[in-house]
Write an enzyme that holds these catalytic residues in place. Structure first.
Site, PDB file in Angstrom:
ATOM      1  N   ASN A 109       1.136  -1.099  -0.187  1.00 43.56           N
ATOM      2  CA  ASN A 109      -0.152  -0.158   0.458  1.00 43.56           C
ATOM      3  C   ASN A 109       1.222   1.031  -0.141  1.00 43.56           C
ATOM      4  O   ASN A 109       1.351   1.540   0.982  1.00 43.56           O
ATOM      5  CB  ASN A 109      -0.868  -0.192   1.159  1.00 43.56           C
ATOM      6  CG  ASN A 109      -1.402   1.272   1.427  1.00 43.56           C
ATOM      7  OD1 ASN A 109      -1.554   2.097   0.739  1.00 43.56           O
ATOM      8  ND2 ASN A 109      -2.368   1.248   1.840  1.00 43.56           N
TER       9      ASN A 109
ATOM     10  N   LYS B  52       2.804   0.688   3.301  1.00 43.88           N
ATOM     11  CA  LYS B  52       3.089  -0.109   4.257  1.00 43.88           C
ATOM     12  C   LYS B  52       2.872  -1.377   3.506  1.00 43.88           C
ATOM     13  O   LYS B  52       2.771  -1.775   2.422  1.00 43.88           O
ATOM     14  CB  LYS B  52       1.594   0.029   4.824  1.00 43.88           C
ATOM     15  CG  LYS B  52       1.206   1.327   5.512  1.00 43.88           C
ATOM     16  CD  LYS B  52      -0.217   1.635   6.062  1.00 43.88           C
ATOM     17  CE  LYS B  52      -0.497   2.723   6.308  1.00 43.88           C
ATOM     18  NZ  LYS B  52      -1.681   2.983   6.526  1.00 43.88           N
TER      19      LYS B  52
ATOM     20  N   ARG C 116      -3.015  -2.039  -3.413  1.00 42.33           N
ATOM     21  CA  ARG C 116      -3.924  -0.790  -2.820  1.00 42.33           C
ATOM     22  C   ARG C 116      -3.934  -0.360  -4.697  1.00 42.33           C
ATOM     23  O   ARG C 116      -2.897   0.741  -4.324  1.00 42.33           O
ATOM     24  CB  ARG C 116      -3.824  -0.541  -1.925  1.00 42.33           C
ATOM     25  CG  ARG C 116      -4.552   0.100  -1.406  1.00 42.33           C
ATOM     26  CD  ARG C 116      -4.550   1.100  -0.396  1.00 42.33           C
ATOM     27  NE  ARG C 116      -6.038   2.407   0.181  1.00 42.33           N
ATOM     28  CZ  ARG C 116      -5.420   3.187   0.429  1.00 42.33           C
ATOM     29  NH1 ARG C 116      -4.832   3.332   0.705  1.00 42.33           N
ATOM     30  NH2 ARG C 116      -6.655   4.021   0.045  1.00 42.33           N
TER      31      ARG C 116
ATOM     32  N   HIS D 293     -12.263   3.215   0.131  1.00 42.92           N
ATOM     33  CA  HIS D 293     -12.989   2.297   1.201  1.00 42.92           C
ATOM     34  C   HIS D 293     -13.213   1.510   0.995  1.00 42.92           C
ATOM     35  O   HIS D 293     -13.873   0.879   1.974  1.00 42.92           O
ATOM     36  CB  HIS D 293     -12.779   2.997   2.907  1.00 42.92           C
ATOM     37  CG  HIS D 293     -12.476   3.994   3.389  1.00 42.92           C
ATOM     38  ND1 HIS D 293     -13.351   4.910   4.346  1.00 42.92           N
ATOM     39  CD2 HIS D 293     -11.209   4.243   3.431  1.00 42.92           C
ATOM     40  CE1 HIS D 293     -12.363   5.877   5.003  1.00 42.92           C
ATOM     41  NE2 HIS D 293     -11.524   5.565   4.160  1.00 42.92           N
TER      42      HIS D 293
ATOM     43  N   ASN E  23      -8.617   7.845   9.962  1.00 43.81           N
ATOM     44  CA  ASN E  23      -8.611   8.932   9.763  1.00 43.81           C
ATOM     45  C   ASN E  23      -9.066  10.017   8.729  1.00 43.81           C
ATOM     46  O   ASN E  23      -9.628  10.681   8.618  1.00 43.81           O
ATOM     47  CB  ASN E  23      -7.215   9.026   8.984  1.00 43.81           C
ATOM     48  CG  ASN E  23      -5.629   9.266  10.428  1.00 43.81           C
ATOM     49  OD1 ASN E  23      -5.902   9.848  11.609  1.00 43.81           O
ATOM     50  ND2 ASN E  23      -5.013   8.350  10.238  1.00 43.81           N
TER      51      ASN E  23
ATOM     52  N   ARG F 223     -10.751  16.217   7.256  1.00 47.46           N
ATOM     53  CA  ARG F 223     -11.360  17.134   6.052  1.00 47.46           C
ATOM     54  C   ARG F 223     -12.901  17.188   6.663  1.00 47.46           C
ATOM     55  O   ARG F 223     -13.206  16.561   7.981  1.00 47.46           O
ATOM     56  CB  ARG F 223     -11.182  15.206   5.142  1.00 47.46           C
ATOM     57  CG  ARG F 223     -10.562  15.585   4.449  1.00 47.46           C
ATOM     58  CD  ARG F 223     -10.045  13.985   3.522  1.00 47.46           C
ATOM     59  NE  ARG F 223      -9.350  13.432   3.637  1.00 47.46           N
ATOM     60  CZ  ARG F 223      -8.892  12.005   3.103  1.00 47.46           C
ATOM     61  NH1 ARG F 223     -10.214  11.509   2.803  1.00 47.46           N
ATOM     62  NH2 ARG F 223      -8.169  11.622   3.243  1.00 47.46           N
TER      63      ARG F 223
ATOM     64  N   MET G  60      -8.603  11.400  17.762  1.00 46.06           N
ATOM     65  CA  MET G  60      -9.545  10.812  18.240  1.00 46.06           C
ATOM     66  C   MET G  60      -9.401  10.663  20.118  1.00 46.06           C
ATOM     67  O   MET G  60      -9.716  11.129  20.539  1.00 46.06           O
ATOM     68  CB  MET G  60     -10.455  10.261  17.955  1.00 46.06           C
ATOM     69  CG  MET G  60     -11.797   9.487  17.985  1.00 46.06           C
ATOM     70  SD  MET G  60     -12.820  10.185  18.635  1.00 46.06           S
ATOM     71  CE  MET G  60     -13.449  10.917  17.046  1.00 46.06           C
TER      72      MET G  60
ATOM     73  N   GLU H  17      -7.954  -5.060   4.972  1.00 47.94           N
ATOM     74  CA  GLU H  17      -8.141  -4.647   3.789  1.00 47.94           C
ATOM     75  C   GLU H  17      -6.778  -5.574   3.519  1.00 47.94           C
ATOM     76  O   GLU H  17      -7.398  -6.017   1.863  1.00 47.94           O
ATOM     77  CB  GLU H  17      -8.146  -3.045   3.621  1.00 47.94           C
ATOM     78  CG  GLU H  17      -9.514  -2.183   4.204  1.00 47.94           C
ATOM     79  CD  GLU H  17      -9.100  -0.229   4.016  1.00 47.94           C
ATOM     80  OE1 GLU H  17      -8.237  -0.640   5.725  1.00 47.94           O
ATOM     81  OE2 GLU H  17      -8.639   0.185   3.451  1.00 47.94           O
TER      82      GLU H  17
END
Ligand code: ADP
Length: 415
Positions: free
Chosen positions: A7, A14, A99, A189, A220, A250, A293, A396
């Site tokens: 990814n 990643k 990905r 996603h 995120n 965002r 968060m 994923e």
């Protein structure tokens, strides 16, 4: 088969190595053998590598580009130091799964990467100028370093949403803009929404056609998806991942006239406004403190920070709004599924999102909710509720590895 899952972001890579195959997929017995991330590619890179069951190793070294990063990674994978079971040489990596963020209307399923597929991904660059070029760098690097004999598959964030009807994906703009530029909702996603929808089916024993749920990915980036008869029916992200829910940086939905107003009042260029909408809005923008968060919840709890609370309230209200909208669009659903870093780990956020939704049959069991975090999966709904509520950790990478095997073996996708 040992699948290397990659990814690639603009300055990051990643990866995971997952052993999987058609029979292992059936038995849900795939094995994760290693994982890690290389950040800050282009300067002094930060590298975190971990073989399964061993402590993670952190290193820093200058890495010029994605090719250098992958080269570094491949050397580690076959080193005695990594000692990954079943992997002694690069020949033990049987395929690579990438990905890829944007597949536009061209790519509606995962497929083996050929020169033609690469050209197609290049054609999508204008829709994802930050993401697709980075994904392509990973593809070029893997081709060069592993050789064209090692099959590579592309798994698109957008493809799960290719089943959306026109009524969900068209914006109410002049129709010729869709014809001319393919301006429409694509959604992102998709690999995550698809994975948790599949997991829901596994856990409940439902058929694809019986799968009518709302999946909510809160990380995120955040998005919701109405899954009808097992397919994506609508989703909150749009032409780009900027639309929909409030996210870390965002803002999601807003009146587009704000752009012109801002340009006029603040003398901002379009590109400055774009940066503000992508990087300085959302939880960070409202709170003025952080996009994280955990930190925001701590600020609210420990210091009763007014704007931290406001950011959290707006975040949760937006999710609620989408649940209501999708229930109305789908004519009801059987379950709400939370996933993503926040959705999987934050009982207070799930509680706030679901509070007051008893009239829809959504009731959370306080104790079950409190205990559900850190990779656990299961139901958090109170017994006898009209709708079920689940927490299902997303994976994923696993879905990318499985799709890669299916592509290599030319096996049909079964969900
Ligand atoms: P990405 O979208 O980049 O994959 P993640 O899915 O890992 O990101 O989600 C990151 C978000 O999850 C951050 O806002 C982080 O604070 C939040 N998060 C992780 N653990 C917790 C937790 N225990 N409580 C609340 N939020 C959490």
């Amino acid at each position: 088969m040992n699948i290397l899952v990659l990814n690639c972001g603009s300055s990051s890579l990643k990866f995971q190595i997952i052993e999987t195959d058609l029979d292992l997929i059936d038995k849900n017995a795939d094995v994760q053998k290693a994982k890690g991330v290389i950040e800050r590619i282009g300067s002094q890179a930060l590298i975190t590598l971990q073989a399964a069951g061993k402590p993670s190793m952190k290193q820093a070294t200058p890495l010029r580009d994605h090719r250098a990063a992958l080269d570094y990674l491949l050397r580690w994978i076959v080193s005695p130091e990594a000692h990954i079971p079943g992997i002694e040489s690069l020949g033990d990596l049987h395929a690579v799964g990438h990905r890829v963020v944007h597949g536009a209307e061209k790519f509606t399923r995962s497929l083996i990467i050929t020169d033609e597929v690469i050209r197609g991904i290049e054609d999508c660059i204008e829709l994802a100028p930050l993401h697709n070029p980075a994904n392509l760098k990973g593809i070029y690097a893997a081709r060069e370093l592993l050789g064209v004999g090692v099959p590579q598959a592309a798994v698109f964030d957008t493809s799960f949403h290719s089943t959306m009807p026109e009524t969900s994906y068209l914006y109410a703009l002049p129709y010729q803009l869709y014809r001319r530029h393919k301006i429409r909702r694509y959604g992102f996603h998709g690999t995550s929404h698809r994975y948790v929808a599949f997991r829901y089916r596994q856990l409940t024993g439902k058929s694809k056609e019986e799968t009518n749920i709302i999946t909510i990915h809160l990380g995120n980036g955040c998005s919701a998806c109405a899954v009808k008869n097992g397919d994506s029916y609508n989703t909150s992200m749009g032409l780009t991942p900027l639309e929909g829910l409030v996210m870390g940086t965002r803002g999601g939905d807003m009146d587009p006239s704000i752009l012109e107003f801002l340009a006029h009042k603040e003398g901002m260029s379009l590109s400055e406004i774009d940066t503000m909408l992508n990087k300085q809005s959302g939880l960070l923008g409202i709170s003025g403190l952080t996009n994280d968060m955990r930190d925001l919840l701590a600020e609210e709890h420990e210091h009763q920070d007014r704007r931290a609370k406001l950011a959290l309230d707006i975040f949760c209200l937006r999710v609620k709004k989408y649940i209501g909208a999708y229930l109305a669009e789908m004519g009801g659903a059987d379950a709400v599924v939370f996933t993503g870093g926040i959705g999987e780990n934050s009982p207070p956020i799930r509680q706030r999102v679901c509070s007051g939704l008893g009239f829809l049959g959504i009731n959370i069991d306080e104790q079950l909710n409190k205990e559900m975090y850190g990779g656990k999966e299961g139901e958090i709904g109170a017994k006898g509720s009209g709708m079920k509520t689940f927490v299902l950790p997303t994976n994923e990478e696993l879905l990318i590895a499985r799709d890669t095997v299916r592509c290599v073996k030319n096996a049909p996708r079964r969900w």
